[in-house]
Each structure stands twice: as structure tokens, then as C-alpha cells.
Write a protein that holds these residues in place. Structure first.
Motif, PDB file in Angstrom:
ATOM      1  N   GLY A 160       0.790  -1.222   0.000  1.00 21.12           N
ATOM      2  CA  GLY A 160       0.000   0.000   0.000  1.00 21.12           C
ATOM      3  C   GLY A 160       0.821   1.270   0.000  1.00 21.12           C
ATOM      4  N   THR A 161       2.100   1.165   0.293  1.00 24.29           N
ATOM      5  CA  THR A 161       3.018   2.301   0.293  1.00 24.29           C
ATOM      6  C   THR A 161       4.431   1.759   0.171  1.00 24.29           C
ATOM      7  N   GLN A 172      -1.273  -5.018   3.131  1.00 29.63           N
ATOM      8  CA  GLN A 172      -2.666  -4.658   3.377  1.00 29.63           C
ATOM      9  C   GLN A 172      -3.572  -5.632   2.608  1.00 29.63           C
ATOM     10  N   ARG A 173      -4.876  -5.585   2.884  1.00 30.41           N
ATOM     11  CA  ARG A 173      -5.790  -6.552   2.258  1.00 30.41           C
ATOM     12  C   ARG A 173      -6.291  -6.126   0.883  1.00 30.41           C
ATOM     13  N   GLY A 174      -5.910  -4.926   0.442  1.00 29.84           N
ATOM     14  CA  GLY A 174      -6.439  -4.430  -0.820  1.00 29.84           C
ATOM     15  C   GLY A 174      -6.165  -5.346  -2.000  1.00 29.84           C
ATOM     16  N   ALA A 175      -4.930  -5.809  -2.132  1.00 32.95           N
ATOM     17  CA  ALA A 175      -4.575  -6.667  -3.265  1.00 32.95           C
ATOM     18  C   ALA A 175      -5.357  -7.971  -3.242  1.00 32.95           C
ATOM     19  N   ALA A 176      -5.592  -8.514  -2.046  1.00 30.68           N
ATOM     20  CA  ALA A 176      -6.363  -9.748  -1.924  1.00 30.68           C
ATOM     21  C   ALA A 176      -7.830  -9.509  -2.279  1.00 30.68           C
ATOM     22  N   ASN A 177      -8.410  -8.421  -1.780  1.00 32.06           N
ATOM     23  CA  ASN A 177      -9.809  -8.124  -2.078  1.00 32.06           C
ATOM     24  C   ASN A 177     -10.037  -7.926  -3.578  1.00 32.06           C
ATOM     25  N   ILE A 178      -9.105  -7.245  -4.224  1.00 29.25           N
ATOM     26  CA  ILE A 178      -9.225  -7.013  -5.666  1.00 29.25           C
ATOM     27  C   ILE A 178      -9.172  -8.331  -6.431  1.00 29.25           C
ATOM     28  N   ALA A 179      -8.207  -9.182  -6.091  1.00 30.45           N
ATOM     29  CA  ALA A 179      -8.057 -10.455  -6.796  1.00 30.45           C
ATOM     30  C   ALA A 179      -9.270 -11.355  -6.600  1.00 30.45           C
ATOM     31  N   LEU A 180      -9.785 -11.403  -5.372  1.00 26.39           N
ATOM     32  CA  LEU A 180     -10.939 -12.248  -5.092  1.00 26.39           C
ATOM     33  C   LEU A 180     -12.197 -11.715  -5.779  1.00 26.39           C
ATOM     34  N   ARG A 181     -12.372 -10.399  -5.816  1.00 30.18           N
ATOM     35  CA  ARG A 181     -13.533  -9.832  -6.510  1.00 30.18           C
ATOM     36  C   ARG A 181     -13.451 -10.104  -8.016  1.00 30.18           C
ATOM     37  N   ALA A 182     -12.237  -9.968  -8.579  1.00 36.15           N
ATOM     38  CA  ALA A 182     -12.066 -10.170 -10.017  1.00 36.15           C
ATOM     39  C   ALA A 182     -11.890 -11.637 -10.395  1.00 36.15           C
ATOM     40  N   LEU A 236     -12.742 -13.642   5.201  1.00 32.72           N
ATOM     41  CA  LEU A 236     -11.793 -14.654   5.656  1.00 32.72           C
ATOM     42  C   LEU A 236     -10.822 -15.020   4.535  1.00 32.72           C
ATOM     43  N   ALA A 237     -11.343 -15.111   3.327  1.00 35.83           N
ATOM     44  CA  ALA A 237     -10.494 -15.436   2.182  1.00 35.83           C
ATOM     45  C   ALA A 237      -9.436 -14.358   1.971  1.00 35.83           C
ATOM     46  N   ALA A 238      -9.853 -13.090   2.070  1.00 36.70           N
ATOM     47  CA  ALA A 238      -8.912 -11.981   1.892  1.00 36.70           C
ATOM     48  C   ALA A 238      -7.853 -11.973   2.983  1.00 36.70           C
TER      49      ALA A 238
END
Length: 254
Positions: A160-161, A172-182, A236-238
Motif C-alpha cells: 500500500g506504500t 494490506q488486504r487491498g490486493a487480496a480483495n481485488i483479486a478475489l472480486r475479479a 476470511l479469504a482476503a
């Protein structure tokens, strides 16, 4: 001679920073308005703008190499040139990481801080390319998925920085959330800058005693099948994916 070389690299670094800022303004005042004039389709115009930035950043990397402020060792270039619709992740040790990755990656999209949309040097570049703002977390996930579905490559730094030299990587969880959503895996890269420079803690003029080398190497493709199939809760996945990615990178940097 060593002292003269040090002062030269300070001046050359300042010159390159000036070129970068002025270049962003010139693109915003000349090339991008012409693209808006002649290319009516919005998505096609964004693709042309991203290609323009890709070429401009290639030229900027060549300039930094030519004036002697950086050496570059991009062994991941073959994988990045062939990437289509992939999430590209990497650690983030220096300020120029994203410039190097966009220079190496066709149709690169990325998530940018909302503050940059008001930066006079980068505002025109960001709006013309359609780079994704992080101002709205929910919209961010949908925008990232839509960009990948259009065949763009999405560059994400899971930290994230920028990294703090000598500290353990924390994702951070951003990269995981993006991958799981996509529902997309990762093309994982490792970036090394030795000696360290242009970190979050350093000013641009604090150049190291020795000319630094920025290296970018390919680690592996990471698939998310297990996370998508075995873990029902997205949160949980993220969380689990973030922990696993962090551990993977911590092992890679040893």
C-alpha cells in the motif's frame, strides 16, 4: 573524483525529476488533448493514453540510465511484455517502481491515491489514462475488476506504500480483495534497489554514495483456486490470502 561524481548525480537526479514533472504537463497540454479531439470512443482513447504513458516512461527509464543515476536489470521484462489482463504485484522499495513497471507493461492500469488527482503535474496523465482512484473502496474493487476484464494489466503494491528499508514486509488486504472480486490470480514480481534510494524516508537529493541498481525479477504466477473454492467468506479469504502473500514475499526477500 568520487565527490564530484556524487554531486553530479544529485544534479542529474534533480534534472530527471524536473523532466518528469514537465513531461507530465506537456503530455496533458499537447498529446492528450489531440487524442480527445481525434478519438471519440472513451475506452479507445484511454488505451491510446496508456500506451503513450508506457512509451513516455520507457523514455524516462532510458534517460535515467543515460545520465548515469541508475542501473537497471529487468529480468521480468519477457513476462510483463506478454501479460494480458493480469494482476501484477510486487514489493515497493523505491519511488520509481511504478514508473519502471508501467514502462515494461503494455496497457498497464494502476490504483492511485486520490490526492494525485489534484497534482498539477500528474492530474492530466491520471484522468486521460483512466487510472483508478482509491477514494471509494467499494467502487475501487468494481473498477479494478472491470479494467481486468477489458484486458488491461493492473499493477498493485500489496504493502500500500513504499517499504521501510530493513523492516519486515507488511501487506494490506487491498490486493487480496481485488483479486478475489475479479477472480484473478497474480503475476508476482520482486523489486530490489541496491543501494537503497528514493524511499519514503528520503528526499530526492539524498543520493547514495554508489550508483544504485533497480532490479525487477519474475517470481511466479499465483493462482487463487483454493481460496475461491474452500473459503466461503470473502473477508476470511482476503485475510488468509494476505497472510499467505506476505509470507511468500518474506521468504522471497531472504
Amino acid at each position: 573524483m568520487q565527490q564530484l561524481n556524487h554531486w553530479y548525480r544529485i544534479l542529474a537526479t534533480g534534472f530527471c525529476f524536473a523532466v518528469f514533472g514537465i513531461g507530465g504537463v506537456l503530455l496533458s497540454l499537447t498529446v492528450f488533448p489531440l487524442q480527445r479531439l481525434f478519438i471519440r470512443d472513451l475506452e479507445q482513447r484511454k488505451r491510446h493514453a496508456r500506451h503513450t504513458v508506457h512509451k513516455a516512461f520507457k523514455g524516462f527509464i532510458a534517460l535515467m540510465r543515460f545520465v548515469g543515476i541508475f542501473n537497471f536489470n529487468f529480468t521480468a521484462s519477457a513476462q510483463l511484455e506478454q501479460a494480458r489482463g493480469q494482476i501484477i504485484i510486487a514489493n515497493h522499495p523505491s519511488l520509481i517502481d511504478v514508473v519502471a513497471l508501467i514502462a515494461m507493461t503494455p496497457q498497464a492500469d494502476c490504483v492511485v491515491k486520490a490526492q494525485l488527482f489534484s497534482n498539477p503535474f500528474m492530474r492530466g496523465v491520471i484522468t486521460s489514462t483512466g487510472y483508478i482512484s482509491n477514494s471509494d473502496p467499494d467502487k475501487l474493487l468494481d473498477d479494478c475488476a472491470a479494467s481486468l476484464n477489458k484486458g488491461n494489466n493492473l499493477i498493485i503494491f500489496p504493502e500500500g506504500t513504499r517499504s521501510t528499508p530493513g523492516s519486515t514486509l507488511v501487506f494490506q488486504r487491498g490486493a487480496a480483495n481485488i483479486a478475489l472480486r475479479a477472480k484473478r490470480g497474480y503475476l508476482a514480481l520482486y523489486i530490489c534497489c541496491q543501494p537503497s534510494t528514493l524511499t519514503k524516508q528520503e528526499k530526492w537529493y539524498q543520493v547514495p554514495a554508489k550508483k544504485p541498481t533497480l532490479s525487477i525479477k519474475y517470481l511466479q504466477d499465483i493462482q487463487l483456486t483454493d481460496y475461491l473454492e474452500r473459503i466461503q467468506s470473502p473477508s476470511l479469504a482476503a485475510r488468509q490470502l494476505t497472510r499467505d502473500l506476505q509470507y511468500f514475499y518474506q521468504q522471497a526477500v531472504k
